[in-house]
Design an enzyme around this catalytic site. Structure first.
Site, PDB file in Angstrom:
ATOM      1  N   ASN A   8     112.908  42.349 -46.648  1.00 48.49           N
ATOM      2  CA  ASN A   8     112.443  43.627 -47.186  1.00 48.49           C
ATOM      3  C   ASN A   8     112.920  44.723 -46.244  1.00 48.49           C
ATOM      4  OD1 ASN A   8     111.073  45.811 -48.208  1.00 48.49           O
ATOM      5  ND2 ASN A   8     109.054  45.163 -47.486  1.00 48.49           N
ATOM      6  N   LYS A  10     112.922  47.895 -46.621  1.00 49.31           N
ATOM      7  CA  LYS A  10     112.177  49.158 -46.693  1.00 49.31           C
ATOM      8  C   LYS A  10     113.162  50.327 -46.767  1.00 49.31           C
ATOM      9  CE  LYS A  10     108.506  46.777 -44.319  1.00 49.31           C
ATOM     10  NZ  LYS A  10     107.346  46.812 -43.464  1.00 49.31           N
ATOM     11  N   HIS A  94     103.422  46.261 -52.537  1.00 51.83           N
ATOM     12  CA  HIS A  94     103.514  46.192 -51.074  1.00 51.83           C
ATOM     13  C   HIS A  94     102.467  47.139 -50.475  1.00 51.83           C
ATOM     14  CE1 HIS A  94     104.975  46.680 -46.997  1.00 51.83           C
ATOM     15  NE2 HIS A  94     105.602  45.535 -47.151  1.00 51.83           N
ATOM     16  N   GLU A  96     102.558  49.161 -48.124  1.00 52.98           N
ATOM     17  CA  GLU A  96     103.019  50.524 -47.845  1.00 52.98           C
ATOM     18  C   GLU A  96     102.984  51.379 -49.112  1.00 52.98           C
ATOM     19  OE1 GLU A  96     106.607  49.408 -45.814  1.00 52.98           O
ATOM     20  OE2 GLU A  96     105.368  48.674 -44.180  1.00 52.98           O
ATOM     21  N   GLU A 166     100.209  39.365 -47.060  1.00 58.79           N
ATOM     22  CA  GLU A 166     100.627  40.253 -45.976  1.00 58.79           C
ATOM     23  C   GLU A 166      99.428  41.043 -45.456  1.00 58.79           C
ATOM     24  OE1 GLU A 166     105.105  41.111 -46.002  1.00 58.79           O
ATOM     25  OE2 GLU A 166     104.108  42.688 -47.121  1.00 58.79           O
ATOM     26  N   GLY A 172     104.615  45.206 -39.270  1.00 54.91           N
ATOM     27  CA  GLY A 172     105.310  46.133 -38.373  1.00 54.91           C
ATOM     28  C   GLY A 172     104.616  46.352 -37.041  1.00 54.91           C
ATOM     29  N   SER A 212     105.149  40.808 -39.319  1.00 51.64           N
ATOM     30  CA  SER A 212     105.683  40.500 -37.983  1.00 51.64           C
ATOM     31  C   SER A 212     106.251  39.088 -37.858  1.00 51.64           C
ATOM     32  CB  SER A 212     104.614  40.764 -36.914  1.00 51.64           C
ATOM     33  OG  SER A 212     104.273  42.137 -36.907  1.00 51.64           O
TER      34      SER A 212
END
Ligand code: PGA
Length: 255
Positions: A8, A10, A94, A96, A166, A172, A212
């Site tokens: 991914n 991003k 996701h 985000e 996730e 991250g 991560s």
């Protein structure tokens, strides 16, 4: 069942950079046997990535899509637009997008429905925030996200679903979940899917861990019988790091 490892990216990589990565990674694909590898570039790099991956076993995914087929949706991309670039998978919900763009369970449900209708394979992301975890609400949050996303879906088509666990606090941050936490969440997801779809279908679906993940820790996730892959952000941006991660995953499964 093959592992599924998805990059991914991003909001990283121009079309030129994406093509460069794809050309480099495909030269290693002989080493990826037993792993379904896909890259999810930004929309603007899909065309270049498609061209660079022509004839390769490495697949293309998108990071998002809109549920409408077409219309007055400035800035959005539809399923048929993704299909034009050979996209096979699409990441949906996701964290985000949920947290930064305000995407809710209703929108996630609509996106999954549209993806299935267009024969795309959705990668549904679920996971709790740090606060939700501290308050002991992890299970409740995951179940709510699953039931929201999967309600009123065609159960036959859900045979193409991938679910990524996730935890938001692990994305991250360099602070991956423990194998125990990932195992617990993956089992919860599997049980939910069994209740909804029956064991026959649910046991054939792949559940990824994301947050991560890197070459050094992937073994603790894909080494679990409950986890069949990973959704990888930071460690998927460099060819060396991503190839090493795929190799480490293969080794963990072979052991
Ligand atoms: P990360 O991102 O690997 O950089 O933590 C994972 C993701 O957001 O899918």
């Amino acid at each position: 069942m093959d592992l599924i490892i998805a990059a991914n990216w991003k909001m990283h990589k121009t079309a030129v950079e994406a093509a460069e990565f794809c050309r480099a990674i495909r030269s290693r694909e002989a080493d990826f046997e037993g792993v379904e590898v896909l890259v999810c570039p930004p929309f603007t790099a899909l065309s270049a990535a498609k061209a660079a991956l022509e004839g390769s076993t490495i697949k293309l995914g998108a990071q998002n899509m809109h549920w409408e087929a077409q219309g007055a949706q400035t800035g959005e991309i539809s399923a048929s637009m993704l299909l034009e670039f050979g996209v096979e998978y699409v990441v949906i919900g996701h964290s985000e997008r949920r947290h930064l763009m305000g995407e809710d369970d209703i929108q996630v449900q609509q996106k999954i429905e549209a993806a299935l209708e267009y024969d795309l394979k959705p990668i549904l992301c679920v996971g709790e925030t740090e606060t939700e975890r501290e308050q002991g609400n992890t299970e409740k949050v995951i179940k709510k996200q699953l039931s929201g996303a999967l309600q009123d879906q065609d159960s036959q088509k859900l045979g193409r679903l991938v679910v990524a666990y996730e935890p938001v606090w692990a994305i991250g941050t360099g602070k991956a979940a423990s194998a125990e936490d990932a195992d617990g969440a993956a089992k919860l997801i599997r049980n939910y899917l069994r209740d909804k779809l029956g064991s026959k279908t649910a046991d054939n679906l792949r559940i990824q861990y994301g947050g991560s993940v890197k070459a050094e820790n992937i073994d603790s996730f894909v080494g679990l019988p409950s986890v069949q892959g990973a959704l990888v952000g930071g460690a998927s941006l460099e060819v060396e790091a991503f190839s090493a991660l795929i190799q480490a995953a293969r080794k963990a499964v072979a052991n």
